[in-house]
Design a protein around this motif. Structure first.
Motif, mmCIF file in Angstrom:
data_model
loop_
_atom_site.group_PDB
_atom_site.id
_atom_site.type_symbol
_atom_site.label_atom_id
_atom_site.label_comp_id
_atom_site.label_asym_id
_atom_site.label_seq_id
_atom_site.Cartn_x
_atom_site.Cartn_y
_atom_site.Cartn_z
ATOM 1 N N GLY A 174 7.501 -44.334 40.394
ATOM 2 C CA GLY A 174 7.895 -43.429 41.460
ATOM 3 C C GLY A 174 8.339 -42.083 40.924
ATOM 4 N N VAL A 203 -2.157 -45.129 41.350
ATOM 5 C CA VAL A 203 -1.678 -45.130 42.729
ATOM 6 C C VAL A 203 -1.627 -46.566 43.231
ATOM 7 N N THR A 207 2.903 -56.127 44.805
ATOM 8 C CA THR A 207 1.942 -55.129 44.342
ATOM 9 C C THR A 207 2.463 -54.398 43.112
ATOM 10 N N MET A 208 3.737 -54.013 43.155
ATOM 11 C CA MET A 208 4.297 -53.323 41.998
ATOM 12 C C MET A 208 4.258 -54.211 40.756
ATOM 13 N N ASP A 253 6.023 -52.427 47.759
ATOM 14 C CA ASP A 253 5.733 -53.841 47.926
ATOM 15 C C ASP A 253 5.938 -54.518 46.569
ATOM 16 N N ASN A 293 2.744 -44.568 41.209
ATOM 17 C CA ASN A 293 3.307 -43.889 42.377
ATOM 18 C C ASN A 293 2.557 -44.305 43.627
ATOM 19 N N ASN A 294 3.223 -44.204 44.778
ATOM 20 C CA ASN A 294 2.600 -44.634 46.024
ATOM 21 C C ASN A 294 1.742 -43.551 46.668
ATOM 22 N N ASP A 319 1.030 -49.332 45.975
ATOM 23 C CA ASP A 319 2.147 -49.445 46.903
ATOM 24 C C ASP A 319 3.360 -50.000 46.155
ATOM 25 N N VAL A 320 4.144 -49.103 45.586
ATOM 26 C CA VAL A 320 5.280 -49.526 44.776
ATOM 27 C C VAL A 320 6.416 -50.088 45.616
#
Length: 442
Positions: free
Chosen positions: A20, A65, A73-74, A70, A49-50, A67-68
């Motif tokens: 992020g 890229v 997902t991260m 979640d 980063n999202n 969805d950090v």
């Protein structure tokens, strides 16, 4: 490779991972120096980063890229990167991501807050419990899930009380209740704010004893368990029942930075929480019985406080971030002795921002920077219908706290706004907050 001020080596090769980036206006001043230090050490800088990158391309060697926000997902993304890269450090300064990032750092075996440390600083209820068990003076408190529990807790603790979400930032949802007649509304406000948190601590409200006194924050580095204070900010807040920050002032020569009682409280708290390596932002009240910790956050301060710290002390927070991420003790001796402050422009009532005009450096003594925080057309709502209703900020420098306050007054008076009326906020709707503004305090 070693640095002249420290004999601890930097890894000769590898990747420094950042989770992020935050917004350009609020975090690029950290990323630039950190990037230069990484490249000088021969390390790759990789961002997860999202959002698709814009300004970040100038600072990172690779950007992924994902969805950090979640957790699954991260975790999957970072583990995939670790399978193809030699990760030597992991950084995160975005409040909702601190827990997952800290747990990943522990999993990868790189310097970090530690699993116990990151859980202790992310969960305000756990912070209170750990510090109380360690013998540090704490207000009476209770974690509550419904109004009946909150009423009972307030009755046991004694009024006045403060209600706050279990794990939000920026004083969002923090409400003062002077007596029973204000408790129900305060609980509804805090609970509504807590439900915005996407993490495991949502929908929980802490009721705690009110501690009066001036509020300060201290940004510090922790190296192998050693607490190293960097700079201290005096906080300026709105009137009760809400505690929204309206400004901060950092004085490089603040006498509290040499106060043995304050420094002992900070060191003891970090030791009790189990923080090993990283940067923290600790908020405290200066009560008649001594400094009392409000909360400890596992990141650098928001509201551009680290930038004020750089202006006032000469310390480069981006370089400190790099050092602690790779396991090296940072240099914390100030190289400047100035005073820097920030003032946020806020409306007096709910409104739509139609036009905004800002002064330029040179228009007012000591004015270094003025910037918008909301584009025209933004609806700004005050608590409890909204939070962070800021349209702009000004930053000034001076050689004294009084002089800085006066310069901030003069600069803020040059900010011009044109606004229009809006319908009252729906009390049943979730609170409103201009997009992106939460990042100010991450």
């Amino acid at each position: 490779m070693t640095d002249s001020h420290d004999k601890e080596p930097v890894p000769a090769t590898g990747t420094l991972l950042v989770i992020g980036s935050g917004l350009k206006e609020y975090r690029e001043y950290l990323v630039g120096p950190m990037s230069r230090r990484a490249r000088a050490a021969g390390l790759e800088l990789l961002l997860v980063n999202n959002l698709r990158p814009t300004w970040q391309r100038d600072h990172f060697d690779e950007i992924v890229v994902a969805d950090v926000f979640d957790t699954a997902t991260m975790n999957a993304t970072v583990r995939e990167i670790a399978a193809r890269k030699h990760i030597v450090g992991l950084l995160c300064w975005d409040e909702p991501l601190v827990l997952d990032a800290g747990l990943l750092a522990a999993e990868l075996g790189v310097p970090g807050l530690s699993e116990r440390g990151v859980r202790g600083v992310r969960d305000k209820e756990r912070t209170r419990a750990v510090l109380t068990a360690a013998g540090l003076r704490q207000p009476g408190f209770a974690l509550t899930a419904d109004l009946a529990e909150a009423r009972a807790a307030a009755g046991r603790i004694g009024y006045p009380v403060v209600l706050k979400p279990r794990a939000m930032g920026a004083s969002i949802g923090v409400v003062f209740a002077a007596g029973e007649g204000e408790l129900d509304g305060a609980f509804a406000t805090a609970l509504s704010a807590s439900e915005v948190d996407p993490g495991p601590y949502r929908a929980g409200v802490i009721v705690e004893e009110y501690a009066g006194g001036p509020e300060i924050s201290v940004d510090g580095a922790v190296h192998k368990g050693e607490y190293l204070p960097l700079f201290l900010a005096r906080k300026y807040s709105s009137d009760e029942p809400y505690f929204e920050e309206v400004g901060h002032i950092v004085d490089a020569a603040d006498p509290l930075l040499a106060d043995p009682q304050l420094l002992a409280v900070l060191a003891d708290a970090h030791r009790a929480l189990g923080v090993e390596d990283g940067i923290t932002h600790t908020e405290l009240r200066l009560t008649p019985r001594g400094p009392l910790i409000v909360e400890v956050n596992g990141r650098l301060g928001g509201d551009l406080i680290p930038l004020l710290g750089r202006i006032a002390t000469g310390l480069e927070p981006g370089e400190v971030l790099f050092d602690v991420a790779v396991g090296r003790r940072p240099e914390i001796a100030p190289t400047r002795a100035a005073v820097a402050g920030i003032r946020f422009g806020c409306p007096e009532q709910d409104c739509r921002l139609d036009e905004l005009t800002l002064p330029q450096p040179g228009d007012a003594p000591g004015l270094l920077h003025a910037a918008p925080m909301a584009p025209p057309g933004t609806v700004l709502r005050l608590p409890p219908g909204g939070y962070l209703a800021r349209h702009s900020f000004v930053i000034c420098e001076a050689d004294s706290v009084t002089g800085c306050e006066q310069r901030l007054d003069a600069a803020a008076a040059l900010v011009g706004t044109v606004t229009s009326d809006v319908e009252p906020a729906d009390p049943q709707a979730p609170f409103a907050m201009p997009a992106g503004l939460l990042d100010v305090d991450r």
